[in-house]
Design an enzyme around this catalytic site. Sequence first.
Site, PDB file in Angstrom:
ATOM      1  N   HIS A   1       0.868  -1.031   0.034  1.00 33.12           N
ATOM      2  CA  HIS A   1      -0.095   0.066   0.218  1.00 33.12           C
ATOM      3  C   HIS A   1       0.813   1.186   0.096  1.00 33.12           C
ATOM      4  O   HIS A   1       1.977   1.169   0.046  1.00 33.12           O
ATOM      5  CB  HIS A   1      -0.909  -0.042   1.188  1.00 33.12           C
ATOM      6  CG  HIS A   1      -0.133  -0.013   2.471  1.00 33.12           C
ATOM      7  ND1 HIS A   1       0.181  -1.153   3.194  1.00 33.12           N
ATOM      8  CD2 HIS A   1       0.400   1.128   3.136  1.00 33.12           C
ATOM      9  CE1 HIS A   1       0.512  -0.862   4.424  1.00 33.12           C
ATOM     10  NE2 HIS A   1       0.905   0.375   4.332  1.00 33.12           N
ATOM     11  N   ARG A   2       0.230   2.341  -0.298  1.00 31.95           N
ATOM     12  CA  ARG A   2       0.838   3.604   0.060  1.00 31.95           C
ATOM     13  C   ARG A   2      -0.147   4.370   0.836  1.00 31.95           C
ATOM     14  O   ARG A   2      -1.235   4.078   1.288  1.00 31.95           O
ATOM     15  CB  ARG A   2       1.077   4.363  -1.402  1.00 31.95           C
ATOM     16  CG  ARG A   2       0.144   4.489  -2.261  1.00 31.95           C
ATOM     17  CD  ARG A   2       0.539   4.983  -3.584  1.00 31.95           C
ATOM     18  NE  ARG A   2      -0.386   4.414  -4.769  1.00 31.95           N
ATOM     19  CZ  ARG A   2      -1.268   5.456  -5.194  1.00 31.95           C
ATOM     20  NH1 ARG A   2      -1.033   6.691  -5.170  1.00 31.95           N
ATOM     21  NH2 ARG A   2      -2.061   5.326  -6.219  1.00 31.95           N
TER      22      ARG A   2
END
Length: 124
Positions: free
Chosen positions: A47-48
């Site tokens: 993820h970011r």
Amino acid sequence: MAQLIILPTVSDPRGKLTIIEKILPFSVRRIYYIYGVLDPAVSRGGHRHKTTIQALVCIAGSCNIHIDDGNKTQTVVLDTPDKCLILDPEDWHTMDNFSSNAVLLVLASEYYDAADYIDTPYRN
């Protein structure tokens, strides 16, 4: 893009003392750590963020951090407790290749908020 910094460390016959003070580009609001990874092939992260900046320190053992900011990719090996990897919010990241004794400490600029996570990787 992510930035690797070397943390100040003081050594003497009593051992080493590594200091995280006035070096992070954010105030710490959340601390967590990952340990006990039984399979080094297991990937974590994926993820970011919209706003969260993170600092990663492998305080024991080692692991690999794979980063993609949408323009450039890189892999950083965290294998000493004086290496600190700063991840910007736009840095898509995964972690793998954890050694059996790895402890990955994460210092985050924001409290946990599920709405801050972006789970879709950049298109290649």
